[in-house]
Design a protein around this motif. Structure first.
Motif, PDB file in Angstrom:
ATOM      1  N   PRO A 101      -3.681  -1.478  -7.338  1.00  0.00           N
ATOM      2  CA  PRO A 101      -2.763  -2.423  -8.001  1.00  0.00           C
ATOM      3  C   PRO A 101      -1.316  -2.228  -7.560  1.00  0.00           C
ATOM      4  O   PRO A 101      -0.587  -3.195  -7.381  1.00  0.00           O
ATOM      5  N   GLU A 102      -0.888  -0.952  -7.356  1.00  0.00           N
ATOM      6  CA  GLU A 102       0.485  -0.701  -6.929  1.00  0.00           C
ATOM      7  C   GLU A 102       0.738  -1.270  -5.531  1.00  0.00           C
ATOM      8  O   GLU A 102       1.794  -1.853  -5.266  1.00  0.00           O
ATOM      9  N   ALA A 103      -0.242  -1.098  -4.646  1.00  0.00           N
ATOM     10  CA  ALA A 103      -0.085  -1.622  -3.285  1.00  0.00           C
ATOM     11  C   ALA A 103      -0.038  -3.150  -3.303  1.00  0.00           C
ATOM     12  O   ALA A 103       0.747  -3.774  -2.576  1.00  0.00           O
ATOM     13  N   LEU A 104      -0.883  -3.771  -4.145  1.00  0.00           N
ATOM     14  CA  LEU A 104      -0.892  -5.225  -4.233  1.00  0.00           C
ATOM     15  C   LEU A 104       0.442  -5.750  -4.770  1.00  0.00           C
ATOM     16  O   LEU A 104       0.974  -6.760  -4.289  1.00  0.00           O
ATOM     17  N   ASP A 105       1.001  -5.039  -5.764  1.00  0.00           N
ATOM     18  CA  ASP A 105       2.309  -5.443  -6.294  1.00  0.00           C
ATOM     19  C   ASP A 105       3.372  -5.370  -5.209  1.00  0.00           C
ATOM     20  O   ASP A 105       4.253  -6.243  -5.122  1.00  0.00           O
ATOM     21  N   SER A 106       3.305  -4.325  -4.395  1.00  0.00           N
ATOM     22  CA  SER A 106       4.286  -4.179  -3.314  1.00  0.00           C
ATOM     23  C   SER A 106       4.153  -5.319  -2.307  1.00  0.00           C
ATOM     24  O   SER A 106       5.154  -5.854  -1.821  1.00  0.00           O
ATOM     25  N   ILE A 161      -6.767   1.439  -0.329  1.00  0.00           N
ATOM     26  CA  ILE A 161      -5.464   1.337   0.324  1.00  0.00           C
ATOM     27  C   ILE A 161      -4.399   1.426  -0.755  1.00  0.00           C
ATOM     28  O   ILE A 161      -4.319   0.566  -1.631  1.00  0.00           O
ATOM     29  N   THR A 162      -3.620   2.494  -0.676  1.00  0.00           N
ATOM     30  CA  THR A 162      -2.627   2.757  -1.710  1.00  0.00           C
ATOM     31  C   THR A 162      -1.222   2.481  -1.191  1.00  0.00           C
ATOM     32  O   THR A 162      -1.028   2.121  -0.029  1.00  0.00           O
ATOM     33  N   LEU A 163      -0.243   2.701  -2.094  1.00  0.00           N
ATOM     34  CA  LEU A 163       1.156   2.484  -1.738  1.00  0.00           C
ATOM     35  C   LEU A 163       1.578   3.389  -0.584  1.00  0.00           C
ATOM     36  O   LEU A 163       2.417   3.015   0.237  1.00  0.00           O
ATOM     37  N   ARG A 164       0.967   4.582  -0.507  1.00  0.00           N
ATOM     38  CA  ARG A 164       1.317   5.510   0.575  1.00  0.00           C
ATOM     39  C   ARG A 164       0.884   4.995   1.935  1.00  0.00           C
ATOM     40  O   ARG A 164       1.414   5.412   2.961  1.00  0.00           O
ATOM     41  N   ASP A 165      -0.109   4.109   1.992  1.00  0.00           N
ATOM     42  CA  ASP A 165      -0.584   3.568   3.264  1.00  0.00           C
ATOM     43  C   ASP A 165       0.305   2.454   3.796  1.00  0.00           C
ATOM     44  O   ASP A 165       0.160   2.048   4.955  1.00  0.00           O
ATOM     45  N   LEU A 166       1.217   1.943   2.942  1.00  0.00           N
ATOM     46  CA  LEU A 166       2.103   0.865   3.370  1.00  0.00           C
ATOM     47  C   LEU A 166       3.352   1.457   4.017  1.00  0.00           C
ATOM     48  O   LEU A 166       3.843   2.505   3.591  1.00  0.00           O
ATOM     49  N   PRO A 167       3.912   0.816   5.036  1.00  0.00           N
ATOM     50  CA  PRO A 167       5.149   1.301   5.638  1.00  0.00           C
ATOM     51  C   PRO A 167       6.317   1.142   4.675  1.00  0.00           C
ATOM     52  O   PRO A 167       6.270   0.338   3.744  1.00  0.00           O
ATOM     53  N   SER A 168       7.366   1.906   4.920  1.00  0.00           N
ATOM     54  CA  SER A 168       8.515   1.878   4.020  1.00  0.00           C
ATOM     55  C   SER A 168       9.166   0.495   3.973  1.00  0.00           C
ATOM     56  O   SER A 168       9.772   0.124   2.978  1.00  0.00           O
ATOM     57  N   SER A 169       9.022  -0.279   5.065  1.00  0.00           N
ATOM     58  CA  SER A 169       9.635  -1.611   5.088  1.00  0.00           C
ATOM     59  C   SER A 169       9.034  -2.531   4.037  1.00  0.00           C
ATOM     60  O   SER A 169       9.652  -3.503   3.624  1.00  0.00           O
ATOM     61  N   ILE A 170       7.826  -2.222   3.589  1.00  0.00           N
ATOM     62  CA  ILE A 170       7.177  -3.025   2.546  1.00  0.00           C
ATOM     63  C   ILE A 170       7.127  -2.251   1.233  1.00  0.00           C
ATOM     64  O   ILE A 170       7.467  -2.753   0.178  1.00  0.00           O
ATOM     65  N   GLY A 171       6.736  -0.968   1.321  1.00  0.00           N
ATOM     66  CA  GLY A 171       6.550  -0.178   0.102  1.00  0.00           C
ATOM     67  C   GLY A 171       7.835   0.084  -0.650  1.00  0.00           C
ATOM     68  O   GLY A 171       7.840   0.198  -1.869  1.00  0.00           O
TER      69      GLY A 171
END
Length: 699
Positions: free
Chosen positions: A587-592, A621-631
């Motif tokens: 859910p956190e990754a989807l929100d990001s 796939i969590t928030l940590r898997d997203l690059p900083s430009s998105i996360g």
């Protein structure tokens, strides 16, 4: 060599009472020039030769002179067992009787000696040549002038040159790069030189030939080391394979160890330490059944394999408190006996934990997918359009209404918003859906080629034109629809021709003069500002109004963020099926993802989802898997301005100011209107624009 080997045994003996006349007759009849003289007891008493006869004639003596009066009485003779070197002591003696047991058994002359030496020399030369031809090494010898004197069979076979063709020639003419002449000139040997001849490698040893302190030539001996080189390469390959095997074994998460047919441990990997709780050095000094005695494992899989002589799988309890699944595989030798046992030890304690985590993740995924499906709005019959936002619903309602008319439509929107999908929806809902649907990307085709593609051409219209001509895309779209994407990239020349098509409903092929009527609906699309292009005279105003009969604007993804979750769900399902995966977003990754501005719109989102599903190691796939430009992106609620991470406050304020001024200029175009909208003085706008190097043009 002994005298008996070269002496003449077919002898003619003279009697001392014979006359010289009789002897001359004997010499003439038997073609001899001398003979031994013996008495009645067959003992040697003298030697008579033709020289004595010549002396008799020169002194005018009588031919009736007796042999005993003219012969040499003090005779030097030899034994048949003497070496031929014995003859050299009596070089002044032309003939030498050979006596054994007081009896003449042979006769040896200088001719016999010369013949013996000649035969001996030939035999030695033949033996030497045989030896050189029999050797595996290549032998090449030259004299002091570079003339080739020796070229053995190995050299002939390897170099493909006959000795008869090469002997007597200068080595520079045959082997220009040979170093033998240098050896002759310097007198210095060249040893252990590695050279290549006919794709084979040799070690060459070159030596000068000395005689009486003078260099009279040079010889090269070449030893073929191609097989040695091959063996060396094979050994190198074996060592590389061995290192690779060690690396593969050590990289295995499962424990691996190998024993011989007696259970002695030969090789093991690092995972064994983790699973067994035993140091690898201690482990390698034990036999497999010794591990049971020391309570390292509860049961030996190797011992079971050696007993049963087949693959065995057992459950082990290890000293480290783990439960392991151990499988032993036997390797049999030619005699049918086990020579190796390969044991694979898997920590099923960790597998059980992973299984529980996987079941938990699948439950979360199932619950999450059910929640997302609730957001998935109706598709209104358009299978390729996924949406739930009110803005997209309005767009599709307009598409449905336009299906009954034949008006020209201009679709606008940023890159990646899905203009081509909307064009396909217009085609599917129109009364022309049974006709052809032609898609053309005007920006992807060079201008000169695009004209012939759209309008077609007649035979011989230009160099390389197909015989018989070619039908253009406008003709192919007859009774159907043509979609001209990136219409803003069309040159002014082609804009004129397109305007005529819209006005006259007919086309003329390139190189032709006959008008061809067409019945088609034209839909165009662009991500450029055609109004501004009209102002800049890069797009014809009359064509713009012809194309913009009914405009459809597709809002960017940042203006309809409620579509992002449903689009993510759709793309996740699509790529999971494509790559046989079972991944999902937290859910956190989807929100990001929903908070990101997505400048590339739906196309960027689709590509990004595919990349994440491919490269992310786990299923979740969590928030940590997203690059900083998105996360770490923060969205401002009043505009499309976004800030990556947490920059200094001053920098963030300047970024926002610059973006606001740029957006205000795009919308209002004058400093006065910009100042009114931003509620500041016009001078402030001018000062800030100068500070941020924003070109406001002329008011």
């Amino acid at each position: 060599m002994k005298i008996k080997e070269i002496m003449t045994t077919d002898l003619i003996f003279l009697d001392p009472k014979m006359t010289i006349k009789q002897v001359a007759q004997i010499f003439m009849e038997n073609h001899i020039d001398g003979a031994p003289v013996i008495n009645n007891e067959k003992k040697l008493i003298g030697v008579l030769t033709k020289s004595h006869i010549f002396k008799l004639v020169s002194e005018a003596l009588s031919f009736d002179t007796l042999v005993e009066d003219l012969m040499i009485k003090e005779v030097t003779f030899s034994s048949p067992e003497e070496e031929i070197e014995y003859l050299l002591k009596y070089s002044n003696v032309g003939r030498l009787p050979v006596v054994e047991n007081d009896e003449v058994v042979g006769w040896c002359t200088r001719t016999d000696l010369v013949k013996a030496f000649f035969e001996s020399h030939n035999e030695m030369v033949h033996e030497l040549q045989t030896i050189m031809d029999s050797t595996h090494n290549l032998i090449v010898a030259i004299d002091e002038f570079g003339t080739i004197k020796t070229f053995n069979k190995s050299a002939q076979n390897v170099l493909g040159i006959s000795a008869e063709d090469i002997k007597g020639k200068n080595i520079k003419d045959v082997f220009p790069n040979s170093e033998l002449l240098k050896v002759v000139a310097t007198g210095e040997a060249q040893t252990l030189q590695k050279i290549e001849l006919n794709n084979r490698w040799f070690i060459s040893n070159r030596s000068p030939v000395n005689k009486d302190g003078k260099i009279i030539g040079a010889v090269a001996v070449l030893q073929d080391i191609s097989e040695v080189e091959l063996i060396s390469q094979e050994l190198k390959s074996v060592r590389e394979l061995n290192r690779e095997l060690d690396a593969i074994i050590d990289s295995s998460f499962d424990g691996l160890y190998i024993t011989d047919g007696n259970g002695q441990i030969l090789r093991l990997n690092k995972a064994i330490e983790r699973i067994s709780g035993l140091n690898s050095e201690d482990f390698s000094r034990k036999e497999d059944d010794g591990l049971v005695e020391d309570e390292v494992v509860s049961k030996s899989v190797t011992d079971e394999v050696l007993k049963q002589k087949k693959l065995v799988t057992i459950i082990q309890q290890t000293k480290a408190g783990k439960t392991a699944l151990a499988t032993g595989s036997p390797i049999f030798g030619e005699d049918g006996e086990i020579v190796r046992v390969v044991a694979n030890v898997r920590d099923i304690t960790e597998l059980n934990e992973l299984k529980q985590k996987l079941e938990q993740a699948e439950e979360i995924n199932k619950h999450y997918q059910n929640q997302l499906k609730a957001y998935k709005g109706p598709k209104h019959g358009y299978d390729d359009i996924i949406y739930s936002s009110h803005k997209m619903k309005e767009v599709l309602n307009l598409v449905s209404a336009l299906g009954e008319v034949d008006s020209t439509i201009l679709i606008t929107g940023e890159s990646g918003v899905g203009k081509e999908i909307i064009a396909e929806a217009l085609y599917k809902t129109s009364n022309r859906s049974n006709g052809p649907f032609i898609k053309v990307n005007c920006g992807a085709i060079p201008d000169n080629l695009l004209e012939s593609e759209l309008f077609g051409y007649e035979s011989g219209a230009f160099t390389g034109a197909k015989r018989g001509g070619k039908i253009g895309l406008f003709e192919l779209a007859n009774n159907g629809m043509i979609f001209l994407d990136e219409i803003g990239e069309l040159s002014l020349r082609l804009q004129v021709k397109l305007l005529r098509v819209l006005q006259n409903k007919e086309i003329v092929r390139v190189g032709g003069n006959t008008s061809i009527p067409i019945n088609m609906r034209i839909i165009t699309a662009t991500n450029r500002n055609l109004e501004k292009m009209v102002e800049e005279s890069t797009f014809r105003e009359d064509l713009y109004y012809r194309l913009n009969v009914i405009p459809i604007h597709i809002p960017p993804l940042r203006e309809r963020k409620e579509d992002i979750p449903i689009l993510v769900t759709h793309f996740v399902e699509e790529f999971n099926n494509k790559y046989n995966k079972n991944k999902y977003f937290s859910p956190e990754a989807l929100d990001s993802l929903q908070n990101y501005s997505w400048p590339g719109n739906v196309r960027e989102l689709e590509n990004y989802i595919e990349r994440l599903l491919v490269i992310t190691p786990g299923n979740r796939i969590t928030l940590r898997d997203l690059p900083s430009s998105i996360g770490n992106r923060v969205e401002l609620p009043f505009s499309n301005v976004s800030i990556d991470g947490l920059p200094p406050l001053k920098e963030a304020v300047e970024t926002v100011e610059k973006c606001l001024i740029e957006q205000a200029y795009k919308k209002f175009r004058t400093t006065r209107k910009m100042a009114q909208a931003l509620q500041v003085n016009a001078s402030t706008i001018s000062r800030k624009a100068t500070k941020y190097k924003i070109n406001l043009g002329s008011d």
